[in-house]
Design an enzyme around this catalytic site. Structure first.
Site, PDB file in Angstrom:
ATOM      1  N   HIS A  84       0.844  -1.191   0.000  1.00 19.80           N
ATOM      2  CA  HIS A  84       0.000   0.000   0.000  1.00 19.80           C
ATOM      3  C   HIS A  84       0.883   1.246   0.000  1.00 19.80           C
ATOM      4  CE1 HIS A  84      -3.772   2.113   0.979  1.00 19.80           C
ATOM      5  NE2 HIS A  84      -2.905   3.012   1.366  1.00 19.80           N
ATOM      6  N   TYR A 213      -7.749  10.617   4.847  1.00 20.48           N
ATOM      7  CA  TYR A 213      -7.736  11.512   6.005  1.00 20.48           C
ATOM      8  C   TYR A 213      -8.644  12.686   5.677  1.00 20.48           C
ATOM      9  CZ  TYR A 213      -3.409   9.093   7.379  1.00 20.48           C
ATOM     10  OH  TYR A 213      -2.490   8.157   7.734  1.00 20.48           O
ATOM     11  N   PRO A 305      -2.322   6.540  17.703  1.00 21.13           N
ATOM     12  CA  PRO A 305      -2.363   5.811  16.426  1.00 21.13           C
ATOM     13  C   PRO A 305      -2.423   6.727  15.199  1.00 21.13           C
ATOM     14  CG  PRO A 305      -4.440   5.550  17.625  1.00 21.13           C
ATOM     15  CD  PRO A 305      -3.545   6.376  18.494  1.00 21.13           C
ATOM     16  N   LYS A 309       2.345   4.045  14.164  1.00 24.56           N
ATOM     17  CA  LYS A 309       3.742   3.702  14.467  1.00 24.56           C
ATOM     18  C   LYS A 309       3.897   2.647  15.559  1.00 24.56           C
ATOM     19  CE  LYS A 309       5.675   6.871  11.837  1.00 24.56           C
ATOM     20  NZ  LYS A 309       5.994   6.437  10.491  1.00 24.56           N
ATOM     21  N   TYR A 400       6.397   9.057   7.164  1.00 25.60           N
ATOM     22  CA  TYR A 400       5.112   8.360   7.218  1.00 25.60           C
ATOM     23  C   TYR A 400       5.315   6.848   7.177  1.00 25.60           C
ATOM     24  CZ  TYR A 400       0.210   7.469   5.935  1.00 25.60           C
ATOM     25  OH  TYR A 400      -1.089   7.044   5.911  1.00 25.60           O
TER      26      TYR A 400
END
Ligand code: RFL
Length: 403
Positions: A84, A213, A305, A309, A400
């Site tokens: 992904h 997001y 979250p 990570k 990221y």
């Protein structure tokens, strides 16, 4: 435990490394140790079924996958996980996507539910003769600063039992026995980000080929694929909202609204099969070692979250500690153990910093006062930089997908 004359009671069991907790941290560590012939036991408070079905993380960084591969622990995720590399931001200024495999170091995530990873790690450990004691709660770690630390344990039937090892790995999360057994000098740096999410698992295929997001005046909404049939959604909610407070209809309507489904396409609806309330909090303990007791994963530091990570850090720290323990127990080299805390903390703080940055990117105060308006304009500018500046995007991509 001591007898009436102050003598230590004999341990019921001995091993080299007592591992507390059968989450990603404990099971990665135990697998690596067992591979190198180090005697260890995993003590787990919950039952096996609970451990193998607890749905949490899903996005594994490329570095995490490399660690798992190096120890032969990645077969399941290669077989069933999905690569992904795109995230999409939806805001009042429109939407944009970032393909992070084409940015920065060009790394990708592997989407693989945490419970499937845990199940793989557990099966492999048990198949190789590893010992896991389920329904066995560690109560405290004693004599951590001595040669022979011990863990007092409550077995299923309530019987107290003592395990003795050369080392104890505290992989038992935020509320575990390892944290409780630390002396006063350990510093806990804590931040409550003041944001709460309703975490949802929907029995519905992902609605977009990206992590979504959505930044909205009504609050944040997030979309993350898990499998072809299950999708994780997040909805920012008021602190104190009970997990069951919103009807399924209200949840989907609110997701539609915040994800701007009318403008950008419908969300595929399905039954909500799991809900939890997640208060975004972070903390880090320093140092991550007290004598023979080491903290790993969530027990070392809790991370919100927002940037996915936590499980990645858990695997990274487990690998660092495993190597250090092997060096000590097979060759008498202590350097790895002596530097474990500082090396892990360097990774942890970089991940915390990025996670904190993400929280600022995705949330803002809802008020109309000057300060709220100022904050929201800053957030908009931050998103604009991310949309338009290649160097900003490269920086984002590396943080990221990396730990
Ligand atoms: P775990 O997984 O909590 O495992 C600890 C284990 O210890 C046991 N235990 C005890 N055992 C014996 N004696 C005691 N006294 C004990 N006390 C506890 C527990 O039963 C448990 O089995 O910790 P570990 O191994 O450090 O792993 C950490 C990760 O689980 C965690 O950081 C992630 O799930 C965080 N996280 C995410 N991380 C990611 O990298 N990517 C993601 O996409 C992501 N999504 C998430 C998340 C966490 C979430 N929640 C629930 C806060 C999504 C959510 C909603």
């Amino acid at each position: 435990m001591t007898d009436g004359k102050g003598r230590r009671s004999p341990a019921d069991h001995t091993t080299d490394v007592v591992v507390l907790g059968a989450g990603p941290a404990g099971l990665v560590l135990a697998n690596i140790l067992l591979d190198r012939g180090i005697d260890c036991v995993v003590l787990e408070r919950a039952g096996r079924a609970h451990v193998e079905t607890r749905a949490r993380a899903g996005f594994l960084a490329a570095g995490t996958v490399r660690i798992l591969e190096a120890h032969g622990l990645a077969d399941g995720l290669h077989r069933n996980g999905k690569l992904h590399s795109t995230c999409e931001f939806r805001t009042e200024d429109g939407r944009f996507q970032l393909d992070y495999s084409a940015l920065g170091q060009g790394e990708q995530h592997t989407v693989y539910p945490q419970q499937d990873l845990v199940s793989d790690l557990l099966n492999r450990f048990l198949a190789r003769g590893g010992q896991v004691r389920f329904a066995t709660e560690a109560v405290s770690v004693q004599d951590a600063d001595g040669e022979r630390p011990r863990v007092s344990v409550r077995e299923t039937d309530g019987r107290p039992v003592l395990w003795q090892g050369r080392y104890v790995a505290g992989c038992d999360g935020r509320h575990g026995a390892a944290r409780r057994s630390l002396p006063d000098g350990v510093v806990r740096r804590h931040r409550d980000h003041g944001v709460t999410w309703l975490g949802l698992l929907a029995e519905a295929p992902p609605s977009l080929d990206a992590v979504g997001y959505a930044v909205h005046a009504r609050g944040f909404a997030g979309h993350m694929a898990r499998t072809s049939e299950i999708t994780r959604y997040y909805l920012q909610c008021e602190r104190g909202t009970p997990a069951g407070a919103w009807s399924e209809e209200r949840i989907w309507d609110e997701l539609d609204l915040r994800m701007r489904a009318k403008e950008f396409g419908p969300l595929l609806r399905g039954r909500i099969v799991h809900r939890s309330v997640v208060a975004l909090e972070s903390d880090v303990l320093e140092p991550l070692r007290h004598g023979a007791l080491f903290l790993v994963g969530d027990s070392a530091g809790l991370i919100s979250p927002s940037a996915a990570k936590g499980a990645n850090l858990a695997v990274l720290e487990a690998d660092l500690l495993a190597r250090a323990l092997i060096d000590d127990l097979t060759a008498g080299h202590r350097e790895g153990l002596d530097t474990y805390s500082a090396r892990s903390l360097a990774h942890i703080w970089r991940a915390q910093e990025f996670s904190h940055w993400m929280i600022g990117l995705l949330h803002g105060p809802s008020g109309a006062d000057g300060e709220s308006l100022f904050h929201n304009s800053l957030r908009r500018a931050r998103l604009a930089s991310l949309r338009t500046s290649r160097s900003h995007q490269d920086w984002f991509a590396d943080h990221y997908v990396g730990v």
